[in-house]
Design a protein around this motif. Structure first.
Motif, mmCIF file in Angstrom:
data_model
loop_
_atom_site.group_PDB
_atom_site.id
_atom_site.type_symbol
_atom_site.label_atom_id
_atom_site.label_comp_id
_atom_site.label_asym_id
_atom_site.label_seq_id
_atom_site.Cartn_x
_atom_site.Cartn_y
_atom_site.Cartn_z
ATOM 1 N N HIS A 123 34.956 49.385 40.858
ATOM 2 C CA HIS A 123 35.831 50.046 39.893
ATOM 3 C C HIS A 123 35.894 49.258 38.586
ATOM 4 O O HIS A 123 35.900 49.844 37.496
ATOM 5 N N GLY A 147 42.409 60.306 35.833
ATOM 6 C CA GLY A 147 41.047 59.799 35.740
ATOM 7 C C GLY A 147 40.019 60.786 36.255
ATOM 8 O O GLY A 147 38.951 60.960 35.643
ATOM 9 N N ALA A 175 34.921 50.562 34.857
ATOM 10 C CA ALA A 175 35.951 50.513 33.824
ATOM 11 C C ALA A 175 35.431 49.824 32.561
ATOM 12 O O ALA A 175 35.721 50.258 31.431
ATOM 13 N N SER A 227 41.737 54.204 34.041
ATOM 14 C CA SER A 227 41.113 53.168 34.871
ATOM 15 C C SER A 227 41.770 51.808 34.640
ATOM 16 O O SER A 227 42.106 51.101 35.598
ATOM 17 N N CYS A 251 35.642 56.521 42.224
ATOM 18 C CA CYS A 251 36.678 55.481 42.329
ATOM 19 C C CYS A 251 38.066 56.104 42.300
ATOM 20 O O CYS A 251 38.943 55.747 43.099
ATOM 21 N N PHE A 252 38.282 57.042 41.372
ATOM 22 C CA PHE A 252 39.581 57.703 41.294
ATOM 23 C C PHE A 252 39.845 58.552 42.539
ATOM 24 O O PHE A 252 40.967 58.581 43.055
ATOM 25 N N ILE A 307 32.621 56.691 38.078
ATOM 26 C CA ILE A 307 34.034 56.307 38.174
ATOM 27 C C ILE A 307 34.874 57.428 38.778
ATOM 28 O O ILE A 307 35.987 57.188 39.260
#
Length: 632
Positions: free
Chosen positions: A546, A489, A550, A445, A373-374, A370
């Motif tokens: 994402h 995040g 999450a 998230s 993703c951030f 993740i």
């Protein structure tokens, strides 16, 4: 959050409980109590142990260079197309500059009166390109073999190579470290790292480059894993975390210094050679860095352990006459025993150990997965903010500033995350700190996925502005909130991944610590592998990607509660010791661990005659009558 540790003598392997089948006999004597008996005899965390820890810190700088070299070697440059032939070769249009954005698209800047749409469509028809890297290097892998347009996928494959090599290296080298020792794995990895790393600089095509980068990552994994394990096994319980964090800061220092090193080297081949050559210094570890004494004792190699104990006591100037617990006499009695080594496969037959390692694997995968993703969301929104007010005449300066801004922003967030981990883990412990950072990751998230969409669709009124009637304000608020949640995040997810790795090294027994740590590090590699996979598919499916991670954060929050607490606890030596780490509640129990009674003493009743029922009485009479008849 004290931990409940079962004693070796209280475990009875011949009586399996809840499906647990013991795979080894319980250890006996003071030799299996390294932190309580052997370490104090050696002088505790003495001068010699501190020197060894210092030796493990120095390679961390070189490791930081190698782990982040892809960001420079494989950076996508902008370029100026001197001539573009369009419409079947009937017309040649003016020169045009192409700048790569962070979301994978390409922006065209026209030097003339030609249509921008026509220029974008003619991107791959360029006959003559002049590359503008502007990140310190004059040439890199992309410019050397023209890996643009139809050849862009080769760049992502090259990024795969190092990560896939790291994943396989963690899995294989972890098992080998448990079987042959930490020092042999370290030395062999260093030697082959030098061979493959220097050969990468001599690559003649991108296929050779990608293949050699795989083996370079494989050997780099062996160096990272063996140094991490030896550092943990040398330290005492009170210093394990801080010594590990210092190594993390040194690796981050390497990440911060890498662009400056690239500016000095100018060429990617020189940079690759400069990154690899310092590993030559680690060959001297053959003579100056001994095998882990903790692992030698855990595997019952008492002949080697005797020589190493004498060496350490001499280095620390310890008086061996004051052997209160009888370390040396017991060692003399055990010299005839044969070495006994354990494979990570035996973890499958345990009741608690496999569960703990599995939970940490999922945490590590989620944290590093993740994180991309951030990072992608933050860079995308920052690029949109820049391009909203950007002029065509300054696109080269903007591209340069964007690279350094993104690079040092991510490095700075990692440094801030490590700084926050120190007081958090010291105050709340390993499990409490991991739970806090995972909750922060989940909140960031979910807010980024849900709250921002709510702003766009619900038509709220912020002050005197209605977002449905003010599209610019809506988009501005969306971008700012997205950047803020992305930074939070990235901050928390980096801590989750790092703390999961350290947590695993503490709760995994010494006999299989390499294999257990290799599983968690490989899971972290799988999480990082999602970044080039998304880039290879041109960011398609990013939202679903994402959402999946999450959801994983919510599952991890529940699973973390199943983990034990290892702060200020001795490292487990055998699998049975690892099984002795029992989960405790986050909040301390009342009255010294005693649970309060549901009923008071006056409300308690005597149930001693509950079995004296008429049916049981009749059955007892028949049984006694039958016994009398049988005896007569």
């Amino acid at each position: 959050m004290a931990i409940e540790r079962l004693e070796c003598e209280e475990v009875h392997p011949e009586f399996p409980e809840n499906g647990f089948v013991a795979t080894e006999k319980a250890s006996s004597g003071v030799l299996c109590e390294y932190d309580e008996s052997v370490a104090p005899y050696l002088g505790g965390f003495g001068k010699y142990q501190k020197q060894l820890i210092l030796l493990t810190w120095i390679p961390a700088l070189f490791i930081g260079y190698s782990q982040n070299s892809d960001s420079l070697l494989l950076a996508q440059p902008g370029y100026t197309c001197k001539s573009v032939t369009v419409s079947g070769g009937n017309r040649t249009i003016n020169p045009v500059s192409y700048v790569n954005t962070t979301n994978g698209s390409r922006t065209a800047y026209v030097h003339g009166n030609d249509s921008r749409n026509e220029i974008n469509n003619a991107d791959c028809l360029c006959n003559d390109r002049k590359y503008n890297i502007s990140i310190g290097l004059v040439k890199n892998v992309v410019t050397k073999w023209n890996l643009v347009c139809d050849s862009t996928w080769k760049v992502h494959i090259a990024k795969f190579s190092l990560l896939v090599g790291l994943i396989f290296g963690y899995l294989v080298m972890g098992v080998l470290a448990d079987w042959f020792g930490r020092q042999p794995v370290l030395i062999v990895s260093v030697i082959f790292m030098l061979i493959f790393g220097l050969t990468v600089a001599l690559s003649v095509n991108v296929t050779m480059f990608s293949t050699l980068r795989f083996f370079e990552g494989f050997c780099l994994a062996g160096i990272i894993l063996s140094l991490y394990v030896m550092r943990i096994e040398i330290c005492d319980p009170g210093n394990r975390f801080m010594m590990t964090m210092v190594a993390s800061f040194i690796a981050l220092l390497g990440q911060l210094l890498l662009p400056g090193l690239a500016a000095l080297c100018r060429d990617w081949q020189v940079l690759q050679a400069v990154i690899i050559c310092p590993f030559i210094l680690m060959i001297s570890f053959i003579c100056i860095f001994p095998e882990s004494l903790r692992w030698i004792l855990a595997t019952q190699q008492y002949q080697k352990s005797k020589r190493l104990i004498l060496l350490i006591t001499k280095k620390n100037s310890v008086d061996t006459e004051t052997d209160v617990k009888g370390i040396m006499p017991e060692l003399e009695r055990e010299l005839t025993k044969k070495p006994k080594k354990t494979c990570i496969v035996k973890m499958v037959g345990t009741r608690n150990l496999w569960k703990n390692i599995l939970v940490l694997c999922v945490n590590s995968l989620t944290g590093f997965g993740i994180h991309h993703c951030f990072a992608r969301s933050m860079m995308k929104n920052k690029w949109e903010n820049n391009t909203a007010s950007q002029n065509n005449d300054i696109h080269n300066h903007t591209m340069l500033s964007n690279f350094y801004t993104d690079y040092y922003t991510m490095a700075g967030i990692a440094v801030a995350s490590c700084l926050a981990m120190c007081p958090a883990v010291g105050f709340m412990g390993r499990r409490g700190g991991l739970l806090m950072f995972m909750i922060l990751t989940a909140l960031a998230s979910l807010l980024q996925l849900g709250f921002l969409n709510l702003i766009v669709t619900v038509d709220p009124v912020i002050g005197k502005y209605n977002l449905h009637h003010d599209t610019d304000l809506k988009e501005t608020i969306n971008r700012k909130f997205s950047i803020a949640f992305s930074i939070i995040g990235m901050f928390s997810s980096h801590a989750v991944g790092s703390l999961s790795i350290f947590f695993c090294a503490e709760i995994t027994p010494t006999v299989i610590r390499g294999g257990g740590l290799g599983l968690v590090l490989a899971s972290a590699g799988f999480g990082m592998l999602t970044a080039p996979i998304m880039e290879l598919h041109n960011q398609k499916g990013y939202f679903l990607h994402h959402v999946i991670f999450a959801c994983c954060t919510l599952i991890c929050i529940i699973c973390i509660l199943l983990l034990p607490e290892s702060r200020h606890q001795n490292l487990p030596e055998t699998i049975l010791d690892g099984e002795g780490y029992m989960r405790q509640p986050l909040l301390p129990p009342k009255k010294g661990g005693e649970q309060p009674l549901l009923l008071t003493n006056s409300e308690l009743k005597d149930y001693s005659g509950i079995h004296a029922t008429p049916v049981r009485h009749a059955a007892s009479s028949e049984s006694s009558t039958a016994n009398v008849v049988k005896s007569s």
